[in-house]
Structures are given as structure tokens and as C-alpha cells.
Design an enzyme around this catalytic site. Sequence first.
Site, PDB file in Angstrom:
ATOM      1  N   HIS A  37       0.965  -1.191   0.088  1.00  0.00           N
ATOM      2  CA  HIS A  37       0.065  -0.040  -0.054  1.00  0.00           C
ATOM      3  C   HIS A  37       1.014   1.352  -0.097  1.00  0.00           C
ATOM      4  CE1 HIS A  37      -3.839  -2.180   1.045  1.00  0.00           C
ATOM      5  NE2 HIS A  37      -2.881  -3.230   1.077  1.00  0.00           N
ATOM      6  N   ASP A 131      -5.719   5.933   1.746  1.00  0.00           N
ATOM      7  CA  ASP A 131      -5.871   4.523   1.521  1.00  0.00           C
ATOM      8  C   ASP A 131      -7.360   4.055   2.036  1.00  0.00           C
ATOM      9  OD1 ASP A 131      -4.356   1.621   1.068  1.00  0.00           O
ATOM     10  OD2 ASP A 131      -5.727   1.244   2.048  1.00  0.00           O
ATOM     11  N   ALA A 362      14.605  -8.375  -2.589  1.00  0.00           N
ATOM     12  CA  ALA A 362      15.092  -8.065  -3.714  1.00  0.00           C
ATOM     13  C   ALA A 362      14.547  -6.662  -4.355  1.00  0.00           C
ATOM     14  CB  ALA A 362      14.681  -8.972  -4.893  1.00  0.00           C
ATOM     15  N   ASN A 383       0.450  -5.333  -6.661  1.00  0.00           N
ATOM     16  CA  ASN A 383       1.418  -4.665  -7.077  1.00  0.00           C
ATOM     17  C   ASN A 383       2.583  -5.750  -7.963  1.00  0.00           C
ATOM     18  OD1 ASN A 383       1.649  -1.896  -5.938  1.00  0.00           O
ATOM     19  ND2 ASN A 383       1.197  -3.274  -4.225  1.00  0.00           N
ATOM     20  N   SER A 384       2.629  -6.821  -7.473  1.00  0.00           N
ATOM     21  CA  SER A 384       3.538  -7.681  -8.194  1.00  0.00           C
ATOM     22  C   SER A 384       2.643  -8.177  -9.733  1.00  0.00           C
ATOM     23  CB  SER A 384       3.629  -9.040  -7.175  1.00  0.00           C
ATOM     24  OG  SER A 384       4.308  -8.853  -6.107  1.00  0.00           O
ATOM     25  N   GLU A 387       3.387  -5.369 -11.840  1.00  0.00           N
ATOM     26  CA  GLU A 387       4.884  -5.170 -12.238  1.00  0.00           C
ATOM     27  C   GLU A 387       5.256  -6.112 -13.335  1.00  0.00           C
ATOM     28  OE1 GLU A 387       6.628  -5.166  -8.432  1.00  0.00           O
ATOM     29  OE2 GLU A 387       5.679  -3.267  -7.730  1.00  0.00           O
TER      30      GLU A 387
HETATM   31  N1  UDP Z   1       8.927  -6.209  -3.247  1.00  0.00           N
HETATM   32  C1  UDP Z   1      10.181  -5.819  -3.406  1.00  0.00           C
HETATM   33  N2  UDP Z   1      11.049  -7.039  -3.218  1.00  0.00           N
HETATM   34  C2  UDP Z   1      10.946  -8.276  -2.670  1.00  0.00           C
HETATM   35  C3  UDP Z   1       9.313  -8.666  -2.724  1.00  0.00           C
HETATM   36  C4  UDP Z   1       8.361  -7.679  -2.964  1.00  0.00           C
HETATM   37  O1  UDP Z   1      10.428  -4.694  -3.618  1.00  0.00           O
HETATM   38  O2  UDP Z   1      11.896  -8.743  -2.458  1.00  0.00           O
HETATM   39  C5  UDP Z   1       7.647  -5.338  -3.631  1.00  0.00           C
HETATM   40  C6  UDP Z   1       7.046  -5.642  -4.828  1.00  0.00           C
HETATM   41  O3  UDP Z   1       7.895  -4.950  -5.999  1.00  0.00           O
HETATM   42  C7  UDP Z   1       5.607  -5.017  -4.874  1.00  0.00           C
HETATM   43  C8  UDP Z   1       5.484  -4.985  -3.076  1.00  0.00           C
HETATM   44  O4  UDP Z   1       6.777  -5.408  -2.526  1.00  0.00           O
HETATM   45  O5  UDP Z   1       5.738  -3.703  -5.031  1.00  0.00           O
HETATM   46  C9  UDP Z   1       4.573  -6.245  -2.974  1.00  0.00           C
HETATM   47  O6  UDP Z   1       3.172  -6.004  -3.196  1.00  0.00           O
HETATM   48  P1  UDP Z   1       2.213  -6.796  -3.377  1.00  0.00           P
HETATM   49  O7  UDP Z   1       0.951  -6.135  -3.797  1.00  0.00           O
HETATM   50  O8  UDP Z   1       2.534  -7.488  -4.764  1.00  0.00           O
HETATM   51  O9  UDP Z   1       2.224  -7.877  -2.447  1.00  0.00           O
HETATM   52  P2  UDP Z   1       1.883  -7.729  -1.042  1.00  0.00           P
HETATM   53  O10 UDP Z   1       3.190  -7.794  -0.074  1.00  0.00           O
HETATM   54  O11 UDP Z   1       0.956  -6.506  -0.656  1.00  0.00           O
HETATM   55  O12 UDP Z   1       1.006  -8.823  -0.432  1.00  0.00           O
END
Ligand code: UDP
Length: 481
Positions: A37, A131, A362, A383-384, A387
Site C-alpha cells: 500500500h 488508502d 530484492a 503490485n507484483s 509489475e
Molecule cells: N517487493 C520488493 N522486493 C521483494 C518482494 C516484493 O520490492 O523482494 C515489492 C514488490 O515489488 C511489490 C511489493 O513489494 O511492489 C509487494 O506488493 P504486492 O501487492 O505484490 O504484495 P503484498 O506484499 O501487498 O502482499
Amino acid sequence: MAGAQEARDGNGSRGGGPGPQPRARRVLVFPLPFQGHIDPMLHLAGVLHGRGLAVTVLHTRFNALDPARHPEFRFVAVPDGTPADVAATGRIIDIILAMNSAMESSSSAAVTEALASAALADPRAACLFIDANLLAVHRAARKIGLPTLVLRTGSAACLGCFLSYPMLHEKGYLPPRESQLCTPVPELPPLRVKDLVYSKHSDHELVRRVLARASETVRGCSGLVINTFEALEAAEIGRLRDELADLPVILAAGPLHKLSSNSSRGAGSSLLAQDRSCIEWLDAQRSGSVLYVSFGSLAAMDSSEFLEVAWGLAESGHPFLWVVRPNLVRGCCDDDSVRRRRLPDGVEDAVRAGRGVVVRWAPQQEVLAHRAVGGFWSHCGWNSTLEAISEGVPMICRPDAVDQMMNTRYVQDVWGVGFELEGELERGKIKDAIRKLMSEREGDEMRERAQELRGKVEGCLESSGPSQIAIDKLVNYIQSL
Ligand code: UDP
């Protein structure tokens, strides 16, 4: 409160052509303090700052943000009163409810005061972005007459599902019954009952309360921005426009991470430090050969499942980059116990042989954009998902909770850019899934469709593309408030 200077305040227009410039305005942004978020909210802040608006980021003490990483924004810490024992559970639903209730009771005056003082800073605030889960903040903003806009960090389909929760209960789809989990919900195609924000790990009644509050925030706000794009969810966005016809603006302005300026991307809002050593390793890998494996910031698995994932990766024979964050395994919170003692020999051997890399966190956007990455095994957080789509990377989906099941449904059945790994996690099944994605015809077809979607993302981002136009409209709207 930690102050930071404004790097620049400018005009609100794109392109910087001649003519009178509108006066600068400020926007306040208040993300829900979880990684998935925080990131999109700071991307939106970056986009608006790039268009000349001053930005103040309000943040909770829980998962507090670091102002030093964003010198271009002003930061204000708001007392959220989340009890330490609830925060320690890491359970997002419990934390949202506890935080809102604390902000609505004892600390409510503090929230209102923080908003009022942030809103008066020069230049004065036009509005607040929150949010949808922060109804308490919406109510505080209303007290001081500050217009609130909602940034939805999930998909348009997901918001449609949240808003439909009362109907889904009336019609008997919810609460979910074991015997009906695979029943289609024709009112929300292509979803089935088990895709409706269902989780075997959370109490349905609590989920219902959280969603009812989020719906109230959305229905009562002065505008809605969704981190999606027209070419991806045209029908779902259209349905929201019908359902929320009273809102002055509903804008699909994503993918925000592709629109934001560099300073607000990636590392800037990471709650865990990124391990960039994996980029050097990726540089040495063949194009399209690496499977990137990450389950986001919250999804967790049992230690037996963790071992099956590890053996599946080890036995797949494919190069892999695996994010093993501290709380990935239930009941196991420190790095050493997760990464060292629990990694089986097969993974250690692969790492020693240079075929695999395990990192704590990462630089995901950079990883997905790397030419060496050919597939993504993901929990399908929004987000994933966005991306991966933005970089044309196909997915193995292993949803865990919240909106991840519905994202998976769209990835598999609507966009055709991945498939779900269902049932028990078992190394043989994992090996087969990896082979299908990385080296079989079906995986190649998903990759082709993912590349087509990537093209559509690029179209949205062009200067006359729908997402840029949405941002133009948003900036004009903010200037008009
Ligand atoms: N992310 C990252 N590095 C990692 C794993 C995740 O930067 O090793 C970031 C990813 O790029 C995304 C966010 O963490 O922007 C995770 O958001 P997502 O909505 O996918 O999942 P949530 O963590 O909310 O379940």
C-alpha cells in the site's frame, strides 16, 4: 514530526509550455502502512510532485517511513495508537481494525490536529489522498473540511468485489461454505466463491467489517484513483463508474510505478533493505532463463511447504532467484532460522553452483525488468501482478489471501499470462509447473500474451495515453479544489 525541505514547487502542467501557470498547491498523502500500500501511494506522490504539486506524506508510527529517502517530500508522523501486541501479530486485518479504532478514539484529536497543521503549510493543501482502509483519517479530514480522494492500490475488479459484499451476502455466496467454494459468481465474472477475498487464515466476519469500512470510505470520498489501466480492466472500470456515478472523478492512472519519478521508485519506500547483489548475478545469466520467486511482503507458508518449494526449485534444474524474507515461514521470524538452518542441501548446492540465488528482499521492479528473467512465481499481490505485466513476464500463481485469488483468476482466465499452482505444495508438482512456464509451448504462449500486455502498458504511458491523460485530469481536478 520530521520535516524535510521541498525540493521544488512548480507549475501544475505537463510539458512546461508558455502561458499562465496555475498557482502551486499541496497534496497530503496517507498510505496504509504495509509495503503493498505504501509503494503505490508514494508512486502517486512522485507523479504529482513531478507535475509541480507540493507533497506531504503522513505516516503512522507503525512501519514508519524514512523521510531521508524522499527529500522532495515533507513528512509528518501521526500517532496511530496501534497496540504493540496487535502490531506484533503481523495480521493485516487485525492491524487495520485496531489502528482505525485507536485513531477514532483516544488519538482522534491528534489525527485531526496533524491533518490540520499539515494542510496549512505553505502552499496550502488542496486535498488528502488516503488508502481506503483509513476511514478514521477520512472522518478526521471531513471535520476540518479537507477533501479526501482515495487511492485504490488493488485492481478495479477487486474494488468491484468489495463494493458488492452486501449483495454477495444477500444472495448467499458469502460467508463462504466449503461445498460452494468452486461455485461461479455470475454477477462478478470470472470469479468463483473462493476468489471473493476468501482466506482460510482469516475470520470472515472481520474481513466483512474491514471491507464495509473501506466501501464507506470510497463511497464518501471526493474522487477515486485506481492503480490499474484502461486496456487491462476496461469492463471493470466501466462498472465502477456506473456504481459510483456520484463521485466527481474516477481515474485509472496506473501502473503508477511506471509513471513515477526515479526518487519515489523501488528502494525509496522499501521497509526491508534491498539486496542488489542479485542484479550482478542476473547480468551473468542467459536471457529469459531465470525464474524469479517472491511471495510479497505478507504471504506466509508452513515450514513443510517451504521445504517443498526449496526442493522443487532445486530439482527443477532452472536458474532461480528466490526471495526468502524473515517472516515467510509461519512461526519463524528471524533470518538465520529461515534462510540458513531451513534451506535444504539441494538449494545450498544450487546456490554454491551459481544456479540459484536466495535474497532477503530484492529490488523487484528492476529484477522483473531484467532481460534474464523469464518467469515469475508469485503470490499475485496486485503490485507484483502489475509489475510482471508491465515487463511482459508470465507467472506461476500461488495466491494466499485477500485479493490474490481474484488476481490469479484474471491472470489465468482473462489475460492468459499465467496459471495457478493449486492444491498442496509438493516438489514434483512444483517441478512440473516450473517446466511448463519456463520451457514448454504453453509457457511460451503465456509469454507472448504477456509481451502483448506489456505493449498495452507502454501505450497507456505515452504522452497521449489514457494513464497520462488520467493524471492530467487529476492534476486539473486538484487545482480546482
Ligand atoms: N517487493 C520488493 N522486493 C521483494 C518482494 C516484493 O520490492 O523482494 C515489492 C514488490 O515489488 C511489490 C511489493 O513489494 O511492489 C509487494 O506488493 P504486492 O501487492 O505484490 O504484495 P503484498 O506484499 O501487498 O502482499
